[in-house]
Design a protein around this motif. Structure first.
Motif, PDB file in Angstrom:
ATOM      1  N   TYR A 178      -3.739  -0.487  -6.873  1.00  0.00           N
ATOM      2  CA  TYR A 178      -2.580   0.168  -6.272  1.00  0.00           C
ATOM      3  C   TYR A 178      -1.616  -0.876  -5.696  1.00  0.00           C
ATOM      4  CZ  TYR A 178       0.276   3.529  -3.836  1.00  0.00           C
ATOM      5  OH  TYR A 178       1.336   4.280  -3.426  1.00  0.00           O
ATOM      6  N   LEU A 184      -2.569   3.171  -0.048  1.00  0.00           N
ATOM      7  CA  LEU A 184      -2.811   4.299  -0.938  1.00  0.00           C
ATOM      8  C   LEU A 184      -3.037   5.611  -0.193  1.00  0.00           C
ATOM      9  CD1 LEU A 184      -3.211   5.602  -3.681  1.00  0.00           C
ATOM     10  CD2 LEU A 184      -5.567   4.754  -3.676  1.00  0.00           C
ATOM     11  N   GLU A 185      -3.940   5.628   0.771  1.00  0.00           N
ATOM     12  CA  GLU A 185      -4.244   6.887   1.461  1.00  0.00           C
ATOM     13  C   GLU A 185      -3.031   7.410   2.221  1.00  0.00           C
ATOM     14  OE1 GLU A 185      -6.800   8.917   0.943  1.00  0.00           O
ATOM     15  OE2 GLU A 185      -7.340   7.409  -0.539  1.00  0.00           O
ATOM     16  N   HIS A 220      -2.037  -3.396  -2.434  1.00  0.00           N
ATOM     17  CA  HIS A 220      -3.422  -3.644  -2.028  1.00  0.00           C
ATOM     18  C   HIS A 220      -3.697  -5.123  -1.798  1.00  0.00           C
ATOM     19  CE1 HIS A 220      -4.213  -5.002  -6.111  1.00  0.00           C
ATOM     20  NE2 HIS A 220      -5.348  -5.484  -5.660  1.00  0.00           N
ATOM     21  N   ASN A 255      -4.556  -1.292   2.637  1.00  0.00           N
ATOM     22  CA  ASN A 255      -4.129  -0.653   1.393  1.00  0.00           C
ATOM     23  C   ASN A 255      -3.378   0.629   1.746  1.00  0.00           C
ATOM     24  OD1 ASN A 255      -3.911   0.633  -1.119  1.00  0.00           O
ATOM     25  ND2 ASN A 255      -5.843  -0.223  -1.830  1.00  0.00           N
ATOM     26  N   GLU A 310      -7.949   2.134  -6.062  1.00  0.00           N
ATOM     27  CA  GLU A 310      -7.472   1.393  -4.890  1.00  0.00           C
ATOM     28  C   GLU A 310      -7.188  -0.067  -5.204  1.00  0.00           C
ATOM     29  OE1 GLU A 310      -9.643   1.811  -1.251  1.00  0.00           O
ATOM     30  OE2 GLU A 310      -9.841   3.973  -1.498  1.00  0.00           O
TER      31      GLU A 310
END
Length: 167
Positions: A122, A133-134, A125, A131, A119
Motif C-alpha cells: 500500500y 491503509l486502515e 507503507h 501504514n 498492507e
C-alpha cells in the motif's frame, strides 16, 4: 479431410487461448499488453499532481494527511488520502485512470468488496511511520454513496481532461 482437420485444430487453438486468457485470473488480459499503459489522454495529467485537482473539485474530502514521514520525522501534508488512492489505483493495481468502472473497482477494494489490499504494497507503507491503509479504508467507508460517486467522477474528470464546468 485435411481441411476439416486444420479447421478443427485452429478452433481448438483459439478455444485454448481464450481459456488461458479468461481462466488465468482477474485483469490478466491487461498483462498481455493490450492496456499496459493508460491511454495518451490520461498521460497529459501527471499522476503526482492529480490529487490536488481532485481536492479542488471536492474540497470537503478528508485529507488524511496527518501521518509522519519516516525520513523527516515531520507530518507530510502532501501525502493525502487521494494521492495514495491514485497511486494504489495506477501503480499497485495497474488500472487505467480514466475509466469510471476501474475507479469503482478501486473503491470496492477499499470497502472490502472486491480485491484484498495488501498492507506491504500500500502506498505510504514504506515512507510513513504508520501504514495509512486502515485510516484510508475508514475514511472511504465514512463517505456516502453520493460522495463516492462524486469522487469517481472527479477522478475521471481529472484524468480525462474535463473541467468541472464542462461536466
Amino acid at each position: 479431410m485435411r481441411r476439416k482437420r486444420s479447421l478443427s485444430l485452429f478452433i481448438t487453438a483459439i478455444g485454448v487461448a481464450c481459456l488461458v486468457i479468461l481462466g488465468s485470473g482477474k485483469h490478466n488480459f491487461l498483462r498481455l499488453g493490450f492496456l499496459q499503459q493508460p491511454p495518451a489522454i490520461a498521460q497529459s495529467v501527471r499522476i503526482s499532481d492529480a490529487w490536488q485537482q481532485v481536492y479542488q473539485q471536492l474540497p470537503d474530502l478528508p485529507l488524511e494527511n496527518q501521518y509522519i514521514n519516516r525520513q523527516t520525522g515531520k507530518v507530510d501534508p502532501e501525502n493525502t488520502l487521494i494521492r495514495r488512492l491514485i497511486s494504489y489505483h495506477t501503480y499497485v493495481k495497474g488500472r487505467p485512470p480514466n475509466y469510471r468502472l476501474d475507479w469503482k473497482l478501486t473503491l470496492a477494494d477499499y470497502l472490502g468488496a472486491n480485491e484484498w489490499i495488501r498492507e506491504e504494497s500500500y502506498p505510504g507503507h514504506d515512507t510513513l511511520r504508520q501504514n495509512p491503509l486502515e485510516g484510508d479504508r475508514a475514511a472511504i467507508e465514512r463517505l456516502s454513496r453520493n460522495q463516492r460517486n462524486a469522487l469517481v467522477q472527479a477522478l475521471v474528470n481529472v484524468f480525462s481532461g474535463v473541467s468541472k464546468d464542462n461536466s
